[in-house]
Design a protein around this motif. Structure first.
Motif, PDB file in Angstrom:
ATOM      1  N   ILE A  18      -9.984 -10.069 124.198  1.00  0.00           N
ATOM      2  CA  ILE A  18     -11.447  -9.993 124.219  1.00  0.00           C
ATOM      3  C   ILE A  18     -11.960 -10.375 125.606  1.00  0.00           C
ATOM      4  O   ILE A  18     -12.933  -9.826 126.094  1.00  0.00           O
TER       5      ILE A  18
ATOM      6  N   LEU B 160     -15.766 -14.738 126.841  1.00  0.00           N
ATOM      7  CA  LEU B 160     -16.806 -14.352 125.886  1.00  0.00           C
ATOM      8  C   LEU B 160     -18.156 -14.061 126.539  1.00  0.00           C
ATOM      9  O   LEU B 160     -18.765 -13.027 126.231  1.00  0.00           O
TER      10      LEU B 160
ATOM     11  N   VAL C 243     -19.966 -10.347 126.046  1.00  0.00           N
ATOM     12  CA  VAL C 243     -21.277 -10.103 125.436  1.00  0.00           C
ATOM     13  C   VAL C 243     -22.276  -9.572 126.468  1.00  0.00           C
ATOM     14  O   VAL C 243     -23.187  -8.818 126.115  1.00  0.00           O
TER      15      VAL C 243
ATOM     16  N   THR D 298     -19.747 -11.903 117.405  1.00  0.00           N
ATOM     17  CA  THR D 298     -18.353 -11.848 117.856  1.00  0.00           C
ATOM     18  C   THR D 298     -17.583 -13.085 117.406  1.00  0.00           C
ATOM     19  O   THR D 298     -16.448 -12.977 116.930  1.00  0.00           O
TER      20      THR D 298
ATOM     21  N   TRP E 154     -16.970 -12.758 113.730  1.00  0.00           N
ATOM     22  CA  TRP E 154     -15.979 -11.708 113.519  1.00  0.00           C
ATOM     23  C   TRP E 154     -14.562 -12.230 113.778  1.00  0.00           C
ATOM     24  O   TRP E 154     -13.647 -12.013 112.985  1.00  0.00           O
TER      25      TRP E 154
ATOM     26  N   LEU F 126     -12.437  -3.976 115.927  1.00  0.00           N
ATOM     27  CA  LEU F 126     -13.255  -4.118 117.132  1.00  0.00           C
ATOM     28  C   LEU F 126     -14.257  -2.966 117.217  1.00  0.00           C
ATOM     29  O   LEU F 126     -15.426  -3.182 117.549  1.00  0.00           O
TER      30      LEU F 126
ATOM     31  N   LEU G  60     -17.081  -3.812 114.894  1.00  0.00           N
ATOM     32  CA  LEU G  60     -17.955  -4.845 115.464  1.00  0.00           C
ATOM     33  C   LEU G  60     -18.890  -4.232 116.500  1.00  0.00           C
ATOM     34  O   LEU G  60     -20.102  -4.488 116.491  1.00  0.00           O
TER      35      LEU G  60
END
Length: 195
Positions: free
Chosen positions: A46, A49, A53, A73, A76, A123, A126
């Protein structure tokens, strides 16, 4: 932001080979052999973070806020099912990241491949929920996600190759045991009610 920890879904390495010298013998092929404790196999990256985002907010032109993307996220990630531990076999070292990293290529059970495919599909879900259009394009272009290759190659990064010529090197077969899947740096995810 580059000092912030990366978020990944990964499985920790519990053991490589049948005795400690099995792993140490990889030093013949690898410079800066990493400590066996802390080795892992990444199933989904990911990234940092706040960067992830922000990529979403930029892509959606602000329709999805960074606060909402952060909250969704984190929820999730916490809601992902756990992949049970498993064993695989490594028979060669491969060159990764443009020759900067040497990794054990690991043959893993089909259920591990299935779980990794599930993660990518989840993913997608999401991102669609977060109003990202052209999800495949977003995944391939998001700097935070850092997707470089269309096909996932199960591997454990173990150090730097002795040469930067790329390629692979056959090694004596090693059994690699992995624990259940986990969220790397998951403890640093914001609480559901803190965003």
């Amino acid at each position: 932001m580059h000092g912030l920890p990366r978020i990944t879904v990964e499985v920790p390495v519990l053991n490589i080979g049948s005795r400690p010298t099995d792993y140490e013998a990889l030093g013949t092929y690898v410079n800066g052999l990493r400590r066996e404790q802390g080795l892992h196999m990444t199933l989904l990256h990911i990234g940092i973070l706040p960067e992830f985002v922000q990529d979403i907010a930029d892509w959606t032109k602000g329709r999805t806020s960074t606060d909402l993307a952060t909250r969704r996220t984190a929820d999730w990630l916490r809601g992902l099912p756990i992949l049970a531990g498993f064993s695989g076999t490594a028979e060669r070292l491969i060159s990764l990241a443009g020759g900067n990293v040497s990794g054990l290529e690991v043959q893993v059970p089909d259920r591990v491949h299935d779980y990794q495919v599930f993660l990518v599909q989840a993913l997608h879900g999401l991102l669609e929920e977060l109003q990202v259009d052209n999800v495949d394009d977003f995944i391939l272009s998001s700097p935070a996600l850092g997707f470089r290759y269309p096909r996932w190659v199960p591997h454990v990064a173990v150090g730097r190759p002795k040469t930067r010529s790329g390629g692979s090197w056959e090694i004596r077969p090693l059994t690699v045991d992995f624990g259940p899947s986990q969220i790397r740096n998951g403890r640093l995810l914001p609480d559901a009610d803190s965003t």
